[in-house]
Scaffold this motif. Structure first.
Motif, PDB file in Angstrom:
ATOM      1  N   ALA A  68       0.839  -1.196   0.000  1.00  0.00           N
ATOM      2  CA  ALA A  68       0.000   0.000   0.000  1.00  0.00           C
ATOM      3  C   ALA A  68       0.870   1.239   0.000  1.00  0.00           C
ATOM      4  CB  ALA A  68      -0.902   0.006   1.229  1.00  0.00           C
ATOM      5  N   TYR A  69       0.361   2.285  -0.587  1.00  0.00           N
ATOM      6  CA  TYR A  69       0.949   3.606  -0.416  1.00  0.00           C
ATOM      7  C   TYR A  69       0.264   4.172   0.816  1.00  0.00           C
ATOM      8  CZ  TYR A  69       2.373   8.400  -1.256  1.00  0.00           C
ATOM      9  OH  TYR A  69       2.895   9.656  -1.116  1.00  0.00           O
ATOM     10  N   GLU A  70       0.908   3.991   1.978  1.00  0.00           N
ATOM     11  CA  GLU A  70       0.265   4.221   3.275  1.00  0.00           C
ATOM     12  C   GLU A  70      -0.295   5.627   3.463  1.00  0.00           C
ATOM     13  OE1 GLU A  70       1.047   3.687   8.060  1.00  0.00           O
ATOM     14  OE2 GLU A  70       2.522   2.928   6.640  1.00  0.00           O
ATOM     15  N   PRO A  71       0.464   6.696   3.208  1.00  0.00           N
ATOM     16  CA  PRO A  71      -0.107   8.031   3.469  1.00  0.00           C
ATOM     17  C   PRO A  71      -1.394   8.296   2.682  1.00  0.00           C
ATOM     18  CG  PRO A  71       2.255   8.198   3.092  1.00  0.00           C
ATOM     19  CD  PRO A  71       1.857   6.792   2.755  1.00  0.00           C
ATOM     20  N   MET A  72      -1.405   7.899   1.413  1.00  0.00           N
ATOM     21  CA  MET A  72      -2.587   8.129   0.602  1.00  0.00           C
ATOM     22  C   MET A  72      -3.719   7.185   1.005  1.00  0.00           C
ATOM     23  SD  MET A  72      -3.106   8.180  -3.527  1.00  0.00           S
ATOM     24  CE  MET A  72      -2.080   9.620  -3.770  1.00  0.00           C
ATOM     25  N   SER A  73      -3.393   5.947   1.346  1.00  0.00           N
ATOM     26  CA  SER A  73      -4.427   4.998   1.786  1.00  0.00           C
ATOM     27  C   SER A  73      -5.133   5.513   3.034  1.00  0.00           C
ATOM     28  CB  SER A  73      -3.818   3.624   2.069  1.00  0.00           C
ATOM     29  OG  SER A  73      -3.359   3.032   0.884  1.00  0.00           O
ATOM     30  N   LEU A  74      -4.364   6.033   3.981  1.00  0.00           N
ATOM     31  CA  LEU A  74      -4.977   6.576   5.194  1.00  0.00           C
ATOM     32  C   LEU A  74      -5.864   7.775   4.867  1.00  0.00           C
ATOM     33  CD1 LEU A  74      -2.024   6.185   7.697  1.00  0.00           C
ATOM     34  CD2 LEU A  74      -4.158   4.863   7.644  1.00  0.00           C
ATOM     35  N   ILE A 130     -16.217  -0.659   2.728  1.00  0.00           N
ATOM     36  CA  ILE A 130     -15.364  -1.657   2.084  1.00  0.00           C
ATOM     37  C   ILE A 130     -15.392  -1.509   0.576  1.00  0.00           C
ATOM     38  CG2 ILE A 130     -17.076  -3.528   2.125  1.00  0.00           C
ATOM     39  CD1 ILE A 130     -13.223  -3.860   2.498  1.00  0.00           C
ATOM     40  N   ASP A 131     -16.559  -1.229   0.000  1.00  0.00           N
ATOM     41  CA  ASP A 131     -16.636  -1.064  -1.453  1.00  0.00           C
ATOM     42  C   ASP A 131     -15.821   0.146  -1.910  1.00  0.00           C
ATOM     43  OD1 ASP A 131     -18.267  -3.278  -1.614  1.00  0.00           O
ATOM     44  OD2 ASP A 131     -20.114  -2.145  -1.949  1.00  0.00           O
ATOM     45  N   THR A 132     -15.897   1.239  -1.174  1.00  0.00           N
ATOM     46  CA  THR A 132     -15.165   2.450  -1.536  1.00  0.00           C
ATOM     47  C   THR A 132     -13.667   2.259  -1.324  1.00  0.00           C
ATOM     48  OG1 THR A 132     -17.105   3.748  -0.932  1.00  0.00           O
ATOM     49  CG2 THR A 132     -15.045   4.945  -1.183  1.00  0.00           C
ATOM     50  N   LEU A 133     -13.288   1.592  -0.243  1.00  0.00           N
ATOM     51  CA  LEU A 133     -11.876   1.283   0.009  1.00  0.00           C
ATOM     52  C   LEU A 133     -11.303   0.477  -1.156  1.00  0.00           C
ATOM     53  CD1 LEU A 133     -10.353  -0.196   3.226  1.00  0.00           C
ATOM     54  CD2 LEU A 133      -9.976  -1.279   1.046  1.00  0.00           C
ATOM     55  N   LYS A 134     -12.006  -0.582  -1.549  1.00  0.00           N
ATOM     56  CA  LYS A 134     -11.501  -1.437  -2.623  1.00  0.00           C
ATOM     57  C   LYS A 134     -11.385  -0.684  -3.938  1.00  0.00           C
ATOM     58  CE  LYS A 134     -12.376  -5.778  -2.822  1.00  0.00           C
ATOM     59  NZ  LYS A 134     -13.012  -7.092  -2.965  1.00  0.00           N
ATOM     60  N   HIS A 135     -12.231   0.303  -4.134  1.00  0.00           N
ATOM     61  CA  HIS A 135     -12.220   1.063  -5.378  1.00  0.00           C
ATOM     62  C   HIS A 135     -11.175   2.189  -5.364  1.00  0.00           C
ATOM     63  CE1 HIS A 135     -13.879   2.585  -9.116  1.00  0.00           C
ATOM     64  NE2 HIS A 135     -13.899   3.788  -8.582  1.00  0.00           N
ATOM     65  N   ASN A 136     -10.974   2.845  -4.210  1.00  0.00           N
ATOM     66  CA  ASN A 136     -10.192   4.077  -4.160  1.00  0.00           C
ATOM     67  C   ASN A 136      -8.817   3.986  -3.508  1.00  0.00           C
ATOM     68  OD1 ASN A 136     -12.391   5.289  -5.359  1.00  0.00           O
ATOM     69  ND2 ASN A 136     -13.114   6.267  -3.504  1.00  0.00           N
ATOM     70  N   ALA A 137      -8.612   3.070  -2.598  1.00  0.00           N
ATOM     71  CA  ALA A 137      -7.344   3.047  -1.853  1.00  0.00           C
ATOM     72  C   ALA A 137      -6.205   2.482  -2.704  1.00  0.00           C
ATOM     73  CB  ALA A 137      -7.493   2.229  -0.576  1.00  0.00           C
ATOM     74  N   VAL A 157      -2.429  -7.693  -8.526  1.00  0.00           N
ATOM     75  CA  VAL A 157      -3.800  -7.301  -8.827  1.00  0.00           C
ATOM     76  C   VAL A 157      -4.115  -6.049  -8.022  1.00  0.00           C
ATOM     77  CG1 VAL A 157      -6.224  -8.004  -8.720  1.00  0.00           C
ATOM     78  CG2 VAL A 157      -4.456  -9.721  -9.108  1.00  0.00           C
ATOM     79  N   SER A 158      -4.560  -5.007  -8.693  1.00  0.00           N
ATOM     80  CA  SER A 158      -5.023  -3.812  -7.982  1.00  0.00           C
ATOM     81  C   SER A 158      -6.413  -4.086  -7.452  1.00  0.00           C
ATOM     82  CB  SER A 158      -5.060  -2.607  -8.920  1.00  0.00           C
ATOM     83  OG  SER A 158      -5.786  -1.556  -8.327  1.00  0.00           O
ATOM     84  N   ILE A 159      -6.656  -3.784  -6.195  1.00  0.00           N
ATOM     85  CA  ILE A 159      -7.984  -4.006  -5.632  1.00  0.00           C
ATOM     86  C   ILE A 159      -9.012  -3.203  -6.413  1.00  0.00           C
ATOM     87  CG2 ILE A 159      -9.431  -3.699  -3.589  1.00  0.00           C
ATOM     88  CD1 ILE A 159      -6.992  -4.315  -1.897  1.00  0.00           C
ATOM     89  N   GLY A 160      -8.697  -1.951  -6.737  1.00  0.00           N
ATOM     90  CA  GLY A 160      -9.618  -1.114  -7.500  1.00  0.00           C
ATOM     91  C   GLY A 160      -9.914  -1.712  -8.864  1.00  0.00           C
ATOM     92  N   ALA A 161      -8.912  -2.320  -9.491  1.00  0.00           N
ATOM     93  CA  ALA A 161      -9.114  -2.938 -10.794  1.00  0.00           C
ATOM     94  C   ALA A 161     -10.101  -4.094 -10.701  1.00  0.00           C
ATOM     95  CB  ALA A 161      -7.780  -3.418 -11.372  1.00  0.00           C
ATOM     96  N   CYS A 162     -10.095  -4.799  -9.575  1.00  0.00           N
ATOM     97  CA  CYS A 162     -11.044  -5.897  -9.384  1.00  0.00           C
ATOM     98  C   CYS A 162     -12.469  -5.367  -9.413  1.00  0.00           C
ATOM     99  CB  CYS A 162     -10.802  -6.595  -8.043  1.00  0.00           C
ATOM    100  SG  CYS A 162      -9.245  -7.455  -7.944  1.00  0.00           S
ATOM    101  N   GLU A 163     -12.699  -4.288  -8.712  1.00  0.00           N
ATOM    102  CA  GLU A 163     -14.034  -3.713  -8.649  1.00  0.00           C
ATOM    103  C   GLU A 163     -14.472  -3.181 -10.010  1.00  0.00           C
ATOM    104  OE1 GLU A 163     -16.262  -3.687  -5.965  1.00  0.00           O
ATOM    105  OE2 GLU A 163     -14.765  -5.164  -5.382  1.00  0.00           O
ATOM    106  N   GLN A 164     -13.561  -2.545 -10.734  1.00  0.00           N
ATOM    107  CA  GLN A 164     -13.916  -1.969 -12.032  1.00  0.00           C
ATOM    108  C   GLN A 164     -14.215  -3.063 -13.049  1.00  0.00           C
ATOM    109  OE1 GLN A 164     -10.579   0.568 -12.827  1.00  0.00           O
ATOM    110  NE2 GLN A 164     -11.245   2.106 -11.351  1.00  0.00           N
TER     111      GLN A 164
END
Length: 169
Positions: A68-74, A130-137, A157-164
């Protein structure tokens, strides 16, 4: 589910003292997350636990590795909490903890908990989180597979890519 708000609609806020957010190498504890989400005014605490499963699309998964890119994820976690409070004003607590590093089958990779007076809002807000986290973090996972010949292979695998893509990652 209510619509996702963009960062243009709600200014990013500093986290509230009663909330809890983390990116960690340490194992996650459902009991700890529940305690952090609990509040005397709650009528419900809803927890979503994401765990490492043993297959993806029929391929045998032996482990996952998260980065994770921690600062941006937080910052994304803080934004999610602000958006939740905008949509569900009775929410008392928001807790989002995500693991990084190599995780084995059955280990918890993410815990999201929402505490509020009513269960329907707690369920809706938790799902939104959880849905927004998976899409945006900015969190990525590497799936490790075991081939029939005993060799290992892996794919990021990017989590956001899974959702898209509509996949259930």
């Amino acid at each position: 589910m209510k619509s996702v708000l963009t960062s243009n609609q709600i200014a990013i806020q500093k986290p509230r003292e009663e909330d809890s957010f983390a990116i960690t190498f340490a194992p996650l504890s459902i009991d700890e997350i529940y305690h952090r989400a609990d509040d005397p005014a709650n009528g419900a605490v809803v927890i979503m636990s994401g765990t490492v499963r043993n297959q993806t699309d029929g391929k045998p998964v032996i482990a996952l590795e998260y980065q994770a890119y921690e600062p941006m994820s937080l910052q994304v976690f803080y934004q999610i909490a602000a958006e939740i409070r905008h949509q569900w004003t009775d929410v008392n607590r928001v807790v989002i903890h995500h693991r990084i590093g190599r995780l084995q089958i059955g280990e918890i990779s993410v815990l999201v908990a929402v505490g509020c007076p009513h269960r329907s809002e707690a369920f809706d807000a938790c799902r939104y989180a959880i849905d927004t986290l998976k899409h945006n973090a900015p969190i990525w996972k590497k799936e490790w597979y075991s081939a029939e010949d005993g060799n290992l292979s892996s794919t990021w695998v990017s989590i956001g890519a899974c959702e898209q893509s509509g996949e259930n990652c």
